[in-house]
Design a protein around this motif. Structure first.
Motif, PDB file in Angstrom:
ATOM      1  N   LEU A 156       0.908  -1.284  -0.038  1.00 40.27           N
ATOM      2  CA  LEU A 156      -0.132  -0.023  -0.019  1.00 40.27           C
ATOM      3  C   LEU A 156       0.919   1.230  -0.009  1.00 40.27           C
ATOM      4  CD1 LEU A 156      -2.771   1.407   0.329  1.00 40.27           C
ATOM      5  CD2 LEU A 156      -2.462   1.195   2.901  1.00 40.27           C
ATOM      6  N   GLY A 159       2.116   1.716  -3.343  1.00 38.92           N
ATOM      7  CA  GLY A 159       1.102   2.473  -4.204  1.00 38.92           C
ATOM      8  C   GLY A 159       0.879   3.994  -3.760  1.00 38.92           C
ATOM      9  N   LEU A 160       0.607   4.255  -2.666  1.00 38.96           N
ATOM     10  CA  LEU A 160       0.309   5.730  -2.164  1.00 38.96           C
ATOM     11  C   LEU A 160       1.235   6.488  -2.543  1.00 38.96           C
ATOM     12  CD1 LEU A 160      -1.705   5.162   1.112  1.00 38.96           C
ATOM     13  CD2 LEU A 160      -2.611   5.343  -1.302  1.00 38.96           C
ATOM     14  N   ARG A 163       1.088   7.786  -5.958  1.00 41.96           N
ATOM     15  CA  ARG A 163       0.059   8.875  -6.145  1.00 41.96           C
ATOM     16  C   ARG A 163       0.392  10.026  -5.496  1.00 41.96           C
ATOM     17  NH1 ARG A 163      -5.471   5.555  -4.611  1.00 41.96           N
ATOM     18  NH2 ARG A 163      -5.065   3.982  -6.228  1.00 41.96           N
ATOM     19  N   LEU A 169      -2.502  12.825  -5.049  1.00 39.59           N
ATOM     20  CA  LEU A 169      -2.932  12.465  -3.394  1.00 39.59           C
ATOM     21  C   LEU A 169      -2.252  13.316  -2.534  1.00 39.59           C
ATOM     22  CD1 LEU A 169      -4.183  10.300  -1.781  1.00 39.59           C
ATOM     23  CD2 LEU A 169      -2.508   9.091  -1.531  1.00 39.59           C
ATOM     24  N   ALA A 174      -2.810  11.079   2.495  1.00 38.49           N
ATOM     25  CA  ALA A 174      -1.952   9.856   2.359  1.00 38.49           C
ATOM     26  C   ALA A 174      -1.772   9.340   3.535  1.00 38.49           C
ATOM     27  CB  ALA A 174      -0.780   9.997   1.707  1.00 38.49           C
TER      28      ALA A 174
ATOM     29  N   THR B 123      -7.852   7.393 -12.227  1.00 37.45           N
ATOM     30  CA  THR B 123      -7.823   6.909 -10.718  1.00 37.45           C
ATOM     31  C   THR B 123      -8.934   7.201 -10.068  1.00 37.45           C
ATOM     32  OG1 THR B 123      -5.311   7.183 -10.872  1.00 37.45           O
ATOM     33  CG2 THR B 123      -6.339   6.787  -9.024  1.00 37.45           C
ATOM     34  N   GLU B 151     -10.008   3.710  -1.758  1.00 42.80           N
ATOM     35  CA  GLU B 151      -8.465   3.991  -1.937  1.00 42.80           C
ATOM     36  C   GLU B 151      -7.499   3.365  -1.623  1.00 42.80           C
ATOM     37  OE1 GLU B 151      -8.705   9.128  -1.731  1.00 42.80           O
ATOM     38  OE2 GLU B 151      -9.709   7.960   0.037  1.00 42.80           O
ATOM     39  N   ARG B 152      -7.766   2.900  -0.483  1.00 44.49           N
ATOM     40  CA  ARG B 152      -6.592   1.763   0.306  1.00 44.49           C
ATOM     41  C   ARG B 152      -6.732   0.463  -0.737  1.00 44.49           C
ATOM     42  NH1 ARG B 152      -8.511   3.228   5.159  1.00 44.49           N
ATOM     43  NH2 ARG B 152      -9.966   1.707   5.247  1.00 44.49           N
ATOM     44  N   GLY B 155      -4.991   1.361  -4.215  1.00 42.51           N
ATOM     45  CA  GLY B 155      -3.532   1.970  -4.064  1.00 42.51           C
ATOM     46  C   GLY B 155      -2.845   0.565  -3.636  1.00 42.51           C
ATOM     47  N   GLU B 158      -2.163  -0.865  -6.771  1.00 42.45           N
ATOM     48  CA  GLU B 158      -1.062  -0.422  -7.881  1.00 42.45           C
ATOM     49  C   GLU B 158       0.284  -0.913  -7.290  1.00 42.45           C
ATOM     50  OE1 GLU B 158      -3.665   3.470  -8.984  1.00 42.45           O
ATOM     51  OE2 GLU B 158      -1.772   3.720  -7.816  1.00 42.45           O
TER      52      GLU B 158
END
Lengths: 194, 194
Positions: A156, A159-160, A163, A169, A174, B123, B151-152, B155, B158
Motif C-alpha cells: 500500500l 502505491g500511495l 500517487r 494524492l 495519504a 484513478t 482508496e486503500r 492503492g 497499484e
DNA sequence: GTCTATATCAGGATAGAC
DNA sequence: GTCTATCCTGATATAGAC
C-alpha cells in the motif's frame, strides 16, 4: 564537500529525484556535481555504473533515516510502527528525494532485470522489519499472518507513494490512509479467524 | 486489421509494455506496426503525441475489460468486487500489457505534469467504481468510509502490481493478498467504530 | 495516406593533456 | 584525479516522391 566521488553520488540522487532514472543525463549530472563528465566516467565507468551506485547509495541512506532514533520520546509498539510507515510521507527534500528514487527504481525494475536482485532484497528486508514491528503489537499472531499484513502495508505504501509524488494524492490524505490501514491490519491480527 | 492509425496504437501499447514509456523508440514502433516511421509522424505529429494517444487508448481499453460481462454466472456483490480487483492479476498478454502500460503511466506522471490530468481522472473513476462495489456489500457504511477503503484497495493494487511485474511477487501470492485485503476491508466496514 | 531517403541533434562515451 | 575537446551512435523528425 566530501570527496568528489561522494559528491557525484549525492548529485545523482538529486538528479534522479528531479528527472527520474530514465531522465538522468550524464552532462546534467556532471554540472549538478560541479565536475566534468569525464570525471563521472572515470569514477563509475558508464551510465549503468552511475545508476547502480546511486541506487545503492540511496538505499544505504534510507536505512540510516529509518533507524534514526529521533527526539520524540519513547513510543509504544504501535506508535513506532505508524511512525516508521509514515516516514516516507513527509514534505522534506531528502524524503521526497528518497521516495522518488525508490519509486523510479521499482518502476525501472519492470524493464531491467539487472535491477531486480537488489530491489527484491531490499523489499524483503523492509517487509521483515514491518512484520517485526507488527509482532510487537500482536505478539500472539502467527508469523505467516504477520508477514501477509506487512506485505499489504508495504505494498500500500508503495502505491500511495506514487500517487503522492505524482500529485494525485495530498500528503495529509495519504498519511490518514496509512494510519487507518495500520488500524485495520492490527484489528485484523486480533481476529485470526476471519 | 483495422485502419493503420489503430494498428499503430495497438503496436504502441505492445511496445510500451515491452520497453516502457521511456524505452519507446519511433522506429521500433513503426516496425512493430508494420509501417514506416513517417506514417507514425503523419498520424500523431511527434513522439509526445504518440504517447498521449497511446495512453488514452490503453485507458479506454482497460475500461472495456473491466466492464466485460463474462461467462462465470451471476456473482454476489462481494464476489464481483473481488473479481474486479483481481482482473489486473492474470498472466495473459493483454492483461500484462495493460498493467505494465498503466504502471509506466503512473511512474512517468511523477516527472511529467502533462500526464497527470488524465491519470488523476482515471484513478478517481476507478476509486469511485470500487467504492460503489463496496457499498453493495456494506449498504449501511457511510460514503467517506467506503471511499477510504476503495482508496486503500486500489492503492494496494497499484503497489502489488509493480511488484508482480518486476518479478518480486508471484502472481498467486499477489492474488491471495488482494483477496485477504478485500476481506479485511469488508470486515472493517462492518465495524465503523474502530 | 504511405513510402524512401536523409537531415538534424542530443547525449553517451573517449582521447589526451595536465 | 581532473579537465577540455571531440567523436560517434542512435533516435527524432522532415522532404519529397508516389
Amino acid at each position: 564537500m566530501r570527496d568528489r566521488r561522494t559528491a557525484i553520488l549525492e548529485a545523482a540522487a538529486r538528479v534522479v529525484a528531479r528527472r527520474g532514472v530514465r531522465g538522468l543525463r550524464m552532462e546534467e549530472l556532471a554540472t549538478e556535481a560541479g565536475v566534468s563528465t569525464a570525471l563521472v566516467y572515470y569514477h563509475f565507468k558508464d551510465r549503468a555504473g552511475v545508476l547502480r551506485h546511486t541506487l545503492e547509495f540511496i538505499s544505504d541512506r534510507a536505512d540510516r533515516y529509518t533507524s534514526d532514533g529521533d527526539g520524540g520520546g519513547p513510543l509504544d509498539a504501535r506508535e513506532e510502527l505508524e511512525q516508521s510507515l509514515l516516514l516516507e510521507f513527509q514534505d522534506l527534500p531528502a524524503v521526497r528525494e528518497n521516495s522518488t528514487a525508490w519509486g523510479e527504481l521499482r518502476a525501472s525494475a519492470v524493464f531491467e532485470p539487472e535491477l531486480r536482485g537488489d530491489l527484491a532484497r531490499a523489499t524483503l528486508a523492509w517487509i521483515h522489519d514491518v512484520a517485526d514491528l507488527l509482532s510487537r503489537v500482536r505478539p500472539t499472531a502467527p508469523a505467516p499472518t504477520l508477514t501477509a499484513s506487512a506485505e499489504r502495508l508495504t505494498g500500500l505504501l508503495e502505491g500511495l507513494s506514487t500517487r503522492w509524488l505524482s500529485g494525485a494524492l495530498p500528503l495529509a490524505h495519504a498519511r490518514g490512509l496509512v494510519k487507518e490501514a495500520v488500524a485495520v491490519e492490527i484489528e485484523r491480527l486480533g481476529h485470526p479467524e476471519i
